[in-house]
Design a protein around this motif. Structure first.
Motif, PDB file in Angstrom:
ATOM      1  N   TRP A   1      -6.152   2.612   9.162  1.00  0.00           N
ATOM      2  CA  TRP A   1      -5.214   3.460   9.526  1.00  0.00           C
ATOM      3  C   TRP A   1      -4.894   3.301  10.838  1.00  0.00           C
ATOM      4  CZ3 TRP A   1      -3.084   6.498   5.791  1.00  0.00           C
ATOM      5  CH2 TRP A   1      -3.594   6.869   4.516  1.00  0.00           C
TER       6      TRP A   1
ATOM      7  N   LEU B   1       0.975  -1.009  -0.147  1.00  0.00           N
ATOM      8  CA  LEU B   1      -0.198  -0.155   0.009  1.00  0.00           C
ATOM      9  C   LEU B   1       0.806   1.020   0.206  1.00  0.00           C
ATOM     10  CD1 LEU B   1      -2.440  -1.266   2.812  1.00  0.00           C
ATOM     11  CD2 LEU B   1      -2.708  -1.326   0.379  1.00  0.00           C
TER      12      LEU B   1
ATOM     13  N   TYR C   1       0.073   4.951   9.020  1.00  0.00           N
ATOM     14  CA  TYR C   1       0.088   3.902   8.215  1.00  0.00           C
ATOM     15  C   TYR C   1      -1.279   3.103   7.933  1.00  0.00           C
ATOM     16  CZ  TYR C   1       4.792   3.301  10.322  1.00  0.00           C
ATOM     17  OH  TYR C   1       6.202   3.641  10.711  1.00  0.00           O
ATOM     18  N   CYS C   2      -1.238   3.090   6.668  1.00  0.00           N
ATOM     19  CA  CYS C   2      -2.406   2.324   5.939  1.00  0.00           C
ATOM     20  C   CYS C   2      -2.188   0.625   6.081  1.00  0.00           C
ATOM     21  CB  CYS C   2      -2.354   2.806   4.431  1.00  0.00           C
ATOM     22  SG  CYS C   2      -3.905   1.825   3.684  1.00  0.00           S
TER      23      CYS C   2
ATOM     24  N   GLY D   1       1.518  -0.226   4.601  1.00  0.00           N
ATOM     25  CA  GLY D   1       2.366   0.839   3.815  1.00  0.00           C
ATOM     26  C   GLY D   1       3.691   1.199   4.351  1.00  0.00           C
TER      27      GLY D   1
ATOM     28  N   GLU E   1       0.914   5.433   0.870  1.00  0.00           N
ATOM     29  CA  GLU E   1       0.401   6.380   1.568  1.00  0.00           C
ATOM     30  C   GLU E   1       1.032   7.705   1.213  1.00  0.00           C
ATOM     31  OE1 GLU E   1       1.093   3.629   5.234  1.00  0.00           O
ATOM     32  OE2 GLU E   1       2.185   4.326   3.225  1.00  0.00           O
TER      33      GLU E   1
ATOM     34  N   CYS F   1      -4.117   6.513   0.474  1.00  0.00           N
ATOM     35  CA  CYS F   1      -3.720   5.215   0.731  1.00  0.00           C
ATOM     36  C   CYS F   1      -4.099   4.437  -0.626  1.00  0.00           C
ATOM     37  CB  CYS F   1      -4.001   4.445   1.779  1.00  0.00           C
ATOM     38  SG  CYS F   1      -3.249   2.677   1.833  1.00  0.00           S
TER      39      CYS F   1
END
Length: 124
Positions: free
Chosen positions: A36, A4, A95-96, A116, A6, A22
């Motif tokens: 998230w 992923l 973070y995703c 991500g 972001e 994302c």
């Protein structure tokens, strides 16, 4: 290797807004639980918000309720986090993450299988 990506982080003054994005593979965003997380310096990673793929039901942690909104656009394979009324305590790496659909979206990082690289949010 699924990943992923972001974007949208940055530095803002307290009270300001940011919108994180994302982007993921086409098969992830419509069928995976998306979330998230954030991790402040010296602290554990914590869930901020999640969205369930089947019905779009959302979870927001208490500290961001009323200020943040999670949403997704499956046509764009994109997950969003709209952050308003930002506070210094929102400063963290965001973070995703995603995990395959289950009966619910997990709130713990260890259950998420796709991540991500993170985007930094700094509120002063």
């Amino acid at each position: 290797h699924v990943q992923l990506v972001e974007s949208g982080g940055g530095s803002v003054q307290a009270g300001g807004s940011l919108k994180l994005s994302c982007v993921g593979p086409g098969y992830v965003t419509p069928s995976y639980c998306m979330a998230w997380f954030r991790q402040a310096s010296g602290k554990e990673r914590e869930v901020v918000a999640s969205i369930y793929p089947d019905d779009g039901s959302m979870f927001l942690t208490d500290s961001v309720e009323g200020r943040f909104t999670i949403s997704q656009d499956n046509a764009k394979n994109t997950l969003y986090l709209q952050m308003n009324s930002l506070k210094p305590e929102d400063t963290a790496m965001y973070y995703c993450a995603a995990h395959p659909r289950n009966s619910y979206c997990s709130l713990v990082p260890v259950d998420y299988t796709v991540w991500g690289q993170g985007t930094q949010v700094t509120v002063s």
